[in-house]
Structure formats: C-alpha cells, structure tokens
Design a protein around this motif. Structure first.
Motif, PDB file in Angstrom:
ATOM      1  N   MET A  55       0.841  -1.185   0.000  1.00  0.00           N
ATOM      2  CA  MET A  55       0.000   0.000   0.000  1.00  0.00           C
ATOM      3  C   MET A  55       0.880   1.240   0.000  1.00  0.00           C
ATOM      4  SD  MET A  55      -2.928  -1.164   2.774  1.00  0.00           S
ATOM      5  CE  MET A  55      -4.051   0.174   2.360  1.00  0.00           C
ATOM      6  N   SER A  56       0.466   2.242  -0.762  1.00  0.00           N
ATOM      7  CA  SER A  56       1.203   3.506  -0.782  1.00  0.00           C
ATOM      8  C   SER A  56       0.961   4.260   0.514  1.00  0.00           C
ATOM      9  CB  SER A  56       0.731   4.343  -1.973  1.00  0.00           C
ATOM     10  OG  SER A  56      -0.634   4.712  -1.802  1.00  0.00           O
ATOM     11  N   GLY A  57       1.736   5.338   0.706  1.00  0.00           N
ATOM     12  CA  GLY A  57       1.554   6.137   1.898  1.00  0.00           C
ATOM     13  C   GLY A  57       0.166   6.730   1.990  1.00  0.00           C
ATOM     14  N   LYS A  58      -0.381   7.196   0.857  1.00  0.00           N
ATOM     15  CA  LYS A  58      -1.743   7.747   0.841  1.00  0.00           C
ATOM     16  C   LYS A  58      -2.764   6.677   1.190  1.00  0.00           C
ATOM     17  CE  LYS A  58      -3.112  10.795  -2.238  1.00  0.00           C
ATOM     18  NZ  LYS A  58      -3.841  11.826  -1.439  1.00  0.00           N
ATOM     19  N   GLU A  59      -2.587   5.457   0.667  1.00  0.00           N
ATOM     20  CA  GLU A  59      -3.523   4.376   0.982  1.00  0.00           C
ATOM     21  C   GLU A  59      -3.467   4.006   2.465  1.00  0.00           C
ATOM     22  OE1 GLU A  59      -3.843   1.835  -3.157  1.00  0.00           O
ATOM     23  OE2 GLU A  59      -1.999   1.685  -1.963  1.00  0.00           O
ATOM     24  N   LEU A  60      -2.266   3.993   3.034  1.00  0.00           N
ATOM     25  CA  LEU A  60      -2.156   3.703   4.463  1.00  0.00           C
ATOM     26  C   LEU A  60      -2.826   4.801   5.291  1.00  0.00           C
ATOM     27  CD1 LEU A  60       1.493   2.370   4.903  1.00  0.00           C
ATOM     28  CD2 LEU A  60      -0.610   1.115   5.342  1.00  0.00           C
ATOM     29  N   ASN A  61      -2.656   6.053   4.864  1.00  0.00           N
ATOM     30  CA  ASN A  61      -3.293   7.148   5.586  1.00  0.00           C
ATOM     31  C   ASN A  61      -4.817   7.004   5.570  1.00  0.00           C
ATOM     32  OD1 ASN A  61      -0.840   8.334   6.194  1.00  0.00           O
ATOM     33  ND2 ASN A  61      -0.882   9.742   4.455  1.00  0.00           N
ATOM     34  N   ASN A  62      -5.352   6.650   4.411  1.00  0.00           N
ATOM     35  CA  ASN A  62      -6.804   6.510   4.293  1.00  0.00           C
ATOM     36  C   ASN A  62      -7.321   5.222   4.929  1.00  0.00           C
ATOM     37  OD1 ASN A  62      -7.687   8.919   2.986  1.00  0.00           O
ATOM     38  ND2 ASN A  62      -6.629   8.222   1.137  1.00  0.00           N
ATOM     39  N   ALA A  63      -6.410   4.337   5.330  1.00  0.00           N
ATOM     40  CA  ALA A  63      -6.799   3.145   6.094  1.00  0.00           C
ATOM     41  C   ALA A  63      -6.744   3.403   7.601  1.00  0.00           C
ATOM     42  CB  ALA A  63      -5.881   1.975   5.727  1.00  0.00           C
ATOM     43  N   SER A  64      -6.568   4.666   7.991  1.00  0.00           N
ATOM     44  CA  SER A  64      -6.461   5.004   9.412  1.00  0.00           C
ATOM     45  C   SER A  64      -7.732   4.631  10.166  1.00  0.00           C
ATOM     46  CB  SER A  64      -6.211   6.509   9.594  1.00  0.00           C
ATOM     47  OG  SER A  64      -4.936   6.868   9.126  1.00  0.00           O
ATOM     48  N   VAL A  65      -7.521   4.212  11.410  1.00  0.00           N
ATOM     49  CA  VAL A  65      -8.650   3.976  12.299  1.00  0.00           C
ATOM     50  C   VAL A  65      -9.266   5.337  12.662  1.00  0.00           C
ATOM     51  CG1 VAL A  65      -9.357   3.146  14.576  1.00  0.00           C
ATOM     52  CG2 VAL A  65      -7.665   1.865  13.242  1.00  0.00           C
ATOM     53  N   VAL A  66     -10.579   5.445  12.480  1.00  0.00           N
ATOM     54  CA  VAL A  66     -11.317   6.626  12.912  1.00  0.00           C
ATOM     55  C   VAL A  66     -12.151   6.195  14.116  1.00  0.00           C
ATOM     56  CG1 VAL A  66     -12.963   8.426  12.312  1.00  0.00           C
ATOM     57  CG2 VAL A  66     -11.368   7.559  10.589  1.00  0.00           C
ATOM     58  N   ALA A  67     -11.795   6.672  15.289  1.00  0.00           N
ATOM     59  CA  ALA A  67     -12.416   6.213  16.535  1.00  0.00           C
ATOM     60  C   ALA A  67     -13.161   7.363  17.200  1.00  0.00           C
ATOM     61  CB  ALA A  67     -11.350   5.661  17.483  1.00  0.00           C
ATOM     62  N   TYR A  72     -18.526  10.223  26.108  1.00  0.00           N
ATOM     63  CA  TYR A  72     -18.588  10.256  27.564  1.00  0.00           C
ATOM     64  C   TYR A  72     -19.614  11.316  27.947  1.00  0.00           C
ATOM     65  CZ  TYR A  72     -17.181  10.851  32.446  1.00  0.00           C
ATOM     66  OH  TYR A  72     -17.175  10.931  33.824  1.00  0.00           O
ATOM     67  N   GLY A  73     -20.786  10.887  28.356  1.00  0.00           N
ATOM     68  CA  GLY A  73     -21.870  11.819  28.640  1.00  0.00           C
ATOM     69  C   GLY A  73     -22.240  12.576  27.384  1.00  0.00           C
ATOM     70  N   GLU A  74     -22.238  13.900  27.477  1.00  0.00           N
ATOM     71  CA  GLU A  74     -22.584  14.739  26.328  1.00  0.00           C
ATOM     72  C   GLU A  74     -21.346  15.139  25.515  1.00  0.00           C
ATOM     73  OE1 GLU A  74     -24.651  18.076  27.923  1.00  0.00           O
ATOM     74  OE2 GLU A  74     -26.091  16.853  29.053  1.00  0.00           O
ATOM     75  N   ILE A  75     -20.193  14.655  25.930  1.00  0.00           N
ATOM     76  CA  ILE A  75     -18.925  15.019  25.289  1.00  0.00           C
ATOM     77  C   ILE A  75     -18.429  13.862  24.433  1.00  0.00           C
ATOM     78  CG2 ILE A  75     -16.527  15.685  25.709  1.00  0.00           C
ATOM     79  CD1 ILE A  75     -18.568  17.835  26.450  1.00  0.00           C
ATOM     80  N   SER A  76     -17.851  14.182  23.285  1.00  0.00           N
ATOM     81  CA  SER A  76     -17.316  13.149  22.397  1.00  0.00           C
ATOM     82  C   SER A  76     -15.991  13.597  21.805  1.00  0.00           C
ATOM     83  CB  SER A  76     -18.308  12.835  21.274  1.00  0.00           C
ATOM     84  OG  SER A  76     -18.659  14.020  20.591  1.00  0.00           O
ATOM     85  N   PHE A  77     -15.128  12.609  21.563  1.00  0.00           N
ATOM     86  CA  PHE A  77     -13.826  12.821  20.927  1.00  0.00           C
ATOM     87  C   PHE A  77     -13.791  12.063  19.609  1.00  0.00           C
ATOM     88  CE2 PHE A  77     -13.172  13.588  25.347  1.00  0.00           C
ATOM     89  CZ  PHE A  77     -12.092  14.439  25.492  1.00  0.00           C
ATOM     90  N   LEU A  78     -13.174  12.665  18.591  1.00  0.00           N
ATOM     91  CA  LEU A  78     -13.014  11.989  17.302  1.00  0.00           C
ATOM     92  C   LEU A  78     -11.532  11.951  16.958  1.00  0.00           C
ATOM     93  CD1 LEU A  78     -14.732  10.701  15.037  1.00  0.00           C
ATOM     94  CD2 LEU A  78     -14.534  12.876  13.800  1.00  0.00           C
ATOM     95  N   PHE A  79     -10.978  10.722  16.861  1.00  0.00           N
ATOM     96  CA  PHE A  79      -9.582  10.500  16.502  1.00  0.00           C
ATOM     97  C   PHE A  79      -9.543  10.058  15.047  1.00  0.00           C
ATOM     98  CE2 PHE A  79      -9.913   9.893  21.040  1.00  0.00           C
ATOM     99  CZ  PHE A  79      -8.793  10.545  21.544  1.00  0.00           C
ATOM    100  N   THR A  80      -8.737  10.751  14.228  1.00  0.00           N
ATOM    101  CA  THR A  80      -8.775  10.513  12.785  1.00  0.00           C
ATOM    102  C   THR A  80      -7.452  10.052  12.187  1.00  0.00           C
ATOM    103  OG1 THR A  80      -8.344  12.873  12.450  1.00  0.00           O
ATOM    104  CG2 THR A  80     -10.647  12.173  12.442  1.00  0.00           C
ATOM    105  N   GLY A  81      -6.440   9.802  12.993  1.00  0.00           N
ATOM    106  CA  GLY A  81      -5.167   9.317  12.453  1.00  0.00           C
ATOM    107  C   GLY A  81      -4.604  10.269  11.423  1.00  0.00           C
TER     108      GLY A  81
END
Length: 837
Positions: free
Chosen positions: A700-712, A716-725
């Motif tokens: 996989m190219s670097g761009k393909e690996l980037n787009n394979a990132s885990v998005v988590a 927690y209650g009314e608060i949320s976090f978005l991790f996008t790699g």
C-alpha cells in the motif's frame, strides 16, 4: 553564633535566595548590583569595625542576594532574542568539548558560532551532534557545517526532563546536527599546546584504548560467560565511569542501575573524585616507601595533598567538569589547601564553598538534578555521620578496650559495616524527596546494592585510570589492568541487574502534590534527626517520621478515583500520541509517537508521562495505521507496561516493527478496529470505530495507508472525541457518504494539520468546539498549514497545537470541557483548566 561558625553556608543561602527570586520573577537588576558591590563591602567592614556584627551579616546577605539576582538575570537573558532561521544555513564554530559519544555519533559543545550566510555571530554556546562522520576533531578546531538551527525548548509534556534549564545552565543557546561523511569541514586546526587541547587528546586516547582493549581478554578467556552483548555492556560501563560519557551505556543497563539505586555509579560523581584522591595518596605512599629519605624533606600528608591537587583538576577536566565532580573537586582542593596551610577545615563550610563557587559561575546549576542530588546527599552525610560516629564511640568506647585481637577485629568490621550503612542511609534520606519528585520512583534495595558494590569501584577506577598510562609502557600491562576493571564492572552490572529484577524494585510513585511533598520532606527530616543521635529519648522523633510515612503512603495508595475523563495529547513533534482515561478504566493509548535510529518517543516521552501520572497498566493500545510516526514508540511501551488489548485496522503489509508490537499480545487480544467491530466499553465511556475494513492488499502507498487510518469516536456523557489518524480527503469523503454521526466536541485533526486532510465539508460535519493538531509549531517549515488552522477557526473551533502549546490536557465531567496547556496557548500565557462550554 551559627552564622559566624558557618560563614560560607550563610553566604550561599543568601546567594541561592537571589537566584530563586530572579528565576521566579525574572525582573532583572540591570547593572547597578555589581556597581554597588564595592561600596557594600566597605559598609560591611565599617560595621564590623564598630562591633555591630548582626548588621554586618545582614549587609553581607543583601550583597550576596543581589549578586545572585544579577548573575541569574544575565544567564537567563543570554540568547533570549535569538531567532533560529527557518532553513538550513552554513555555520562556522570552534570545537569546545566532547560531551558524549557512541556508535556512529558524537556530541560536541561548540563556541564562537558564526552564521556565514546571514553574516551574524551566534550567541552563547552551541550543541552539535555529528552522526556517521569519523573526522578527527580536537578542542579549538575551527569547523564549518550546514545545519538547521533550533533553540533548546521543553516540549511541555507532563513528567518530562527539564531540557531547557539543562541547556541554559551550560550556556547553550542553539542546537545543530551534521549527518554524513561529508557533512563537516575543517577550517583550521587548533594548537596542540593549549590545556584544553591536551585534555581533549588525553580523553580521545583513553577512549581509543578502551575501544581496543576493554572486554577483549575476558571474552577470549570466558567465551561461554562473556558474550558480545556482555562485552558491549562492560565496555560502555567502564567508559561511562572513567570519562563521564554515557553515550555507549546500554539502555537496559541504565534502567537496571536506576531501579537498583546505583545510578550515581554511572555518573562521574564525588565518589569518583574521592577515589582519585585516594589513588594520589597511595601513589605518594608507594614513592615514600621506595625513597624513605623523602620524608625528611616533606611530610606524607603534605606530599599527598600537593600531588592530589593537579590529579583532581585534571580528572574533573577529563570528564567534562560535570557538577557533582566539580563539587567534590572543589571540596578536595579546599581540604588539600587546609593541609598545606596546617589549618583545620569544616566539612559543612567546605561544601558551602563548593556550592558558592559553582553558583557564582553558573547560577542556573541550582535547578539541575545533578547539583541538587549531589549537594543534598553530601549534606546529609556531613550532618549525620560525624555526630553518629561520636555518639557511637561514646557508648561503646575505643577499639583497644577489647582484650583479644579477634574481638577487636570483629568489632572493627562491624563498625565499618554500620558506618557504611548509616552513610548510605543518610544520603538516601536526604535525596528521597528529589528522587520522588523528579524521577517518580524509589529504589527499594539501594542500601543492599550499595553495600555490595561500593568496594568494587576502587579497583574499577584505580585500574581503569592506571591502564591507559601503563599501556604507554607496555600494551600487555595496560590490557591486564583494564581486564581487572572489566571483571569488577561485570560484577557491579550483575548486582544492579539482580536487584532491579526483584519484584517491587523500584517503587513507583506518581507526581506528588504540594501537601504530599511537604509530608515527604518532614518524614525524611524526622528520620535524619533521629539517625544523628539514636536513643530512647528521641524515639518520639522516629515515631513522627513513621507517622509521616504512613500518612504519605496512605494518601498515595488510597487516593480517590478522578471523576472526570482525562485525555492528554502529548507533544511528540510531527507525530501522534494521546492517552485517554475515562473514569473506571486503566486508559487507552492512541499511537505512540515517532521512533528513529536516534530518538524513541516511547522511551523519551510516553514512559516518563506514565511514571509521572502513576500509570502501571493500560487497558488498550490503538494503532491508527502502521507508519513509524504513529506506531514507532509503541514497541518500547508494550515491552515495559502491561497492556490489555491491541486495536488496529489490519492491512496486508506488516512491517517488522509492527510485527514485533503485535508479537507482545496473545492472538485473542489483537482486535480489528472497524465498523464491523461492536462498540467497546472503556470505563464509563464508549469507543466506536467509524472506518471501514480494509482489503488485504500486499503493498500500500503512503496515501492508501493514511486513508486506512482507524477513525475512533469516544463518547462520555454529552462530550465526544473523534480520533482521525492521518485520514486524507478520500477517506473523509467515504465517511461523509456513509451517513455516520461525525459530530464531536473534540477533534484530533488528521495528518498533523496538513493540506491533504480536514476538508471544509468534513469540518462542517464534525462541528468541533476544540481542535487539537499534533504537530510542530506553525512557525516552522513542517508545521500545520495556515489554511487548515483558519478553516477550523472559522468553523468556531478553538485550535490547539502541541508543537506550540505543549501537551494538551482535556478534562470533562461529561458536560463541560476543561483545557490545560503544557507550556502556553498561542502567544499568551499557559492555560490551567480553562472551561469551554
């Protein structure tokens, strides 16, 4: 009367007060302090002549206080206005000293720096790291190299070593590096007759001798016990304690010595200088034994003092004039001067004189661990051991009171054993608060380890220092001497590793609050005061120490659970590492920062943060995608910290580094992180994965690996976090087309704020209140792009950048967000738990 008996102590206390005051408030005293110095001295002498001693001491204290502020102000101001150029530039500089060396690298202090392209002189000193270049250099050589300059700044991470003050106290204003065989050129060679060049060449000769002979005889005679790995450990250890150069000491050896309480052995400390003095007197004694007529001309003690003075000065210069050795060197010189002048010397005054000389030349040394640990340890010994010895002698009487020689011998052995125990205990108690506050650990077995290994340092240093000189006469004789040093070094390393691997060694302690630190100091002072004169009448003092210990231990062991979620986005440069800990969990580490051949974020940033926080176990590790700026530091972490599960989005390629990380987990604890995986409960928060599963494509190219990132997404209650790699626009478009809930309170901005990510449509879908960019400062060439910062701000997000603001700590009660920055916020002051609705 106390101040009169200890004038140097009184003076250094006033000087330290001025240094601390100026460092805390940094108001500066301009130049009038030194101008007022001479009239102040005249005033002191005038008061003394009129027998007004108290007023004289007050005036003297004021003078030292003002001097402390003035010299500290000058050192703090050095290079304050220096701005490093954005691109590489040609630098001319003079080689100062070799600070550290190892496999394919050398670190030099360089002076008289000149930016040849801008035509300006560089302030202060520079620190130059030369890699993959073996060109011979000597102190005073004028060199040229091309490098990007940097200012030494702390990253602003919790638990980090104060790198900035370490550089400031060495007058280092700029950092540079040169990599490759043609990266450095000689402009002119220095004269080999200067003292600095002579010391440099001697150091180089000793290093070459050790490279040639250290470990060779033992590996040839004992191949089954002395492997190549053991030889490398012994060689690095011998080089470290002889030259003060820890560049080749294996990391595992450093950890073993730290955990066993023997870390002081690795640094050139007072013990080493004391051994140099002992060797000097031994040499004089041998000479007097061979030529007894010399005693008619000069007493033995005077001759030993005369010979020890140049030996101590040369040794301190050889090891780079490190603070602990300089402290001991000054004390040794004061004692030698007292012998020559037939004067009695006071230990506490001698220690204060050493502190006074060091701080007058280098006031910021006061804030370095080397200064604090060295002076506190010796101060504890001076205050406790002589009084303890007098009291013990008064209780038991002299050795001659025993009738039989065997009873006298047994009693003498027991006496020295108790004396060594009390000495080690006094030093340990004096430095315990500093150990806990700076290193967050306490070596439980330090007394036992020191008792076993202290005797071995004399032959190591004695034979190690004699060996290079003996080799000038005969290489075989020199090799035999160094073989003796190797044997004892092997023994000391074995003892350190044995005590380090005992369960519960060391005892890890999280960052102490102010109340806990006060309790810790009280506990140590109570025990020290009791140890000074242990008796039944002073049992209450010991009981007060025990009570302080129980209260301190209880406050650490039974501290209430934090009711708030805490997320710390560490400053790891242009890389990613974040630790999220909802209530009721051991936390989750999202990525681990960069690892290269010379830097490991896991070792240098993540693990110190865990020690500071008191994290001994982590519930899960999440690898956003298998690139070294995200997973590099994780290998060190999973080796040393128990981790429950590993989440990642499987791709076809498994680099060796990734395979090593996965190999530390049972197969059933390596879990796929994609939409097909159900939500995971992390304490009182819920973790869900929004990214699709990836095809098992081989390459996989670097761009393909980037787009394979885990998005988590973490709720927690009314608060949320978005991790996008490192998700790029193609990956963002896939998420937008999947009808997923992307709205989040906190967005970890993808790809370090680069232009290929964080599209306008994605930002509008997320609607973040807080946007955190894990990357370098926007003022640098590789920092986040200004378009991305402006896009996030125009959407109403408060933007934080780890490379500018330090580590970003986000706390939440489930309704509100609170932000704390590690160093500052933009161009303003540091934030401390500022609320964001």
């Amino acid at each position: 009367m106390g101040a009169l008996a200890f004038p140097a102590v009184f003076g250094v206390a006033a000087l330290m007060a001025g240094i601390i005051c100026e460092s805390s408030y940094a108001v500066g005293m301009e130049n009038w302090t030194l101008i007022a110095f001479v009239p102040g001295l005249v005033l002191v002498f005038a008061i003394v002549r009129t027998d007004r001693v108290v007023l004289a001491w007050i005036a003297a204290a004021l003078i030292f206080f003002l001097i402390g502020r003035e010299i500290t102000h000058k050192q703090l101001e050095l290079g304050r206005d220096f701005t490093a150029p954005a691109s590489k530039t040609v630098i001319h500089a003079s080689v100062g000293m070799l600070w550290a060396s190892g496999e394919r690298f050398r670190t030099f202090f360089v002076d008289n720096g000149f930016d040849a392209e801008r035509g300006i002189d560089l302030p202060g000193r520079g620190r130059l790291v030369v890699r993959n270049n073996d060109i011979p250099l000597c102190s005073g050589d004028r060199i040229a190299f091309r490098s990007r300059l940097r200012k030494p700044l702390n990253r602003g991470n919790p638990g980090e070593y104060d790198w900035e003050i370490e550089c400031k106290h060495n007058n280092i204003v700029w950092l540079a590096s040169a990599d490759g065989p043609d990266s450095l050129a000689i402009i002119s060679r220095a004269s080999g007759l200067s003292p600095s060049a002579a010391v440099f060449k001697t150091r180089d000769y000793v290093a070459q001798f050790l490279d040639l002979h250290s470990g060779k005889i033992l590996s040839a005679c004992l191949p089954n016990y002395f492997s190549s790995a053991t030889q490398a450990k012994v060689h690095g250890f011998v080089k470290g304690i002889l030259l003060g150069d820890q560049g080749e000491i294996d990391y595992s050896v450093q950890q073993s010595f730290s955990s066993s309480g023997l870390v002081h052995v690795l640094s050139a400390s007072g013990l080493h200088v004391g051994i140099v003095v002992a060797i000097s007197f031994l040499f004089v004694k041998i000479c007097f034994h061979l030529w007894p007529e010399a005693l008619l001309w000069m007493p033995y003690r005077v001759a030993g003092a005369i010979f020890s003075i140049p030996a101590v000065i040369f040794y301190c210069s050889l090891i780079g004039a490190r603070v602990p050795a300089v402290r001991s060197g000054i004390m040794a010189l004061v004692v030698a001067a007292g012998i020559l002048m037939s004067k009695r010397w006071n230990s506490l005054n001698t220690l204060a004189v050493a502190a006074l000389i060091i701080l007058l030349g280098n006031p910021l040394a006061l804030f370095t661990p080397g200064f604090q640990l060295s002076f506190l340890a010796v101060g504890g010994i001076i205050l406790i051991v002589p009084e303890f010895t007098r009291n013990l002698t008064a209780m038991q009487g002299p050795f001659d009171s025993e009738r039989s020689w065997s009873a006298r011998a047994i009693r003498r052995v027991c006496w020295y054993f108790v004396l060594i125990m009390v000495t080690s205990l006094a030093a340990t108690l004096a430095i315990t608060p500093i150990l806990l506050q700076l290193f967050h650990s306490f070596p439980v077995w330090t007394l036992a380890a020191n008792l076993i290994t202290d005797f071995a340092l004399l032959p190591i240093l004695g034979c190690g220092l004699v060996a290079p000189g003996a080799a000038l006469l005969s290489s075989s004789v020199g090799a035999c001497f160094i073989a003796v040093a190797d044997v004892f070094s092997w023994f000391v390393i074995g003892v350190a590793e044995f005590f380090a691997y005992i369960p519960g060694s060391p005892l890890y302690v999280p960052h102490l609050s102010l109340n806990q630190l006060i309790l810790c100091w009280a506990m140590c002072l109570f025990f020290l005061w009791f140890l000074r004169n242990p008796s039944k009448r002073r049992v209450r003092i010991a009981l007060a120490g025990v009570a302080s210990f129980l209260i301190l231990g209880g406050s650490i062991l039974f501290s209430p659970e934090d009711p708030e979620l805490k997320a710390v986005f560490l400053n790891v440069g242009k890389a990613d590492a974040a630790f999220v800990q909802p209530p009721g969990s051991g936390g989750m580490l999202v990525d681990g920062g960069l690892k290269t051949s010379y830097f490991d974020a896991g070792r240098s940033i993540v693990l110190p943060f865990f020690q500071w926080q008191g994290t001994r176990r982590v519930d899960a590790v999440l690898i956003s995608h298998p690139q070294m700026d995200h997973m590099g530091g994780l290998l060190t972490v999973v080796k040393l910290i128990p981790v429950g599960s590993l989440f990642w989005n499987p791709v076809g390629d498994r680099p060796r580094h990734l395979a090593d990380i996965i190999g530390h987990f049972p197969s059933d604890r390596v879990l796929s992180a994609n939409r097909e995986h159900p939500g995971v409960q992390v304490g009182r928060a819920v973790l869900t994965f929004l990214n699709p599963a990836q095809s098992q494509k081989t390459r996989m190219s670097g761009k393909e690996l980037n787009n394979a990132s885990v998005v988590a997404r973490l709720d927690y209650g009314e608060i949320s976090f978005l991790f996008t790699g490192d998700l790029e626009r193609e990956g963002e478009e896939e998420l937008l087309s999947s009808d997923l809930n992307l709205c989040a309170s906190v967005l970890k901005v993808a790809h370090h704020g680069g232009r290929t990510s964080t599209s306008r449509q994605f930002v509008e879908a997320v609607k973040p209140r807080i946007a955190i960019i894990s990357g370098e400062s926007p003022m640098t060439r590789t920092g986040p792009h200004h378009e991305i910062i402006e896009r996030l701000q125009s959407a109403g997000a408060h933007v934080f950048i780890t490379g500018r603001d330090g580590a970003i700590t986000v706390q939440s009660d489930g309704k509100r967000l609170y932000i704390t920055t590690g160093s500052r916020y933009g161009d303003g002051p540091r934030l401390v738990k500022r609320a964001y609705d």
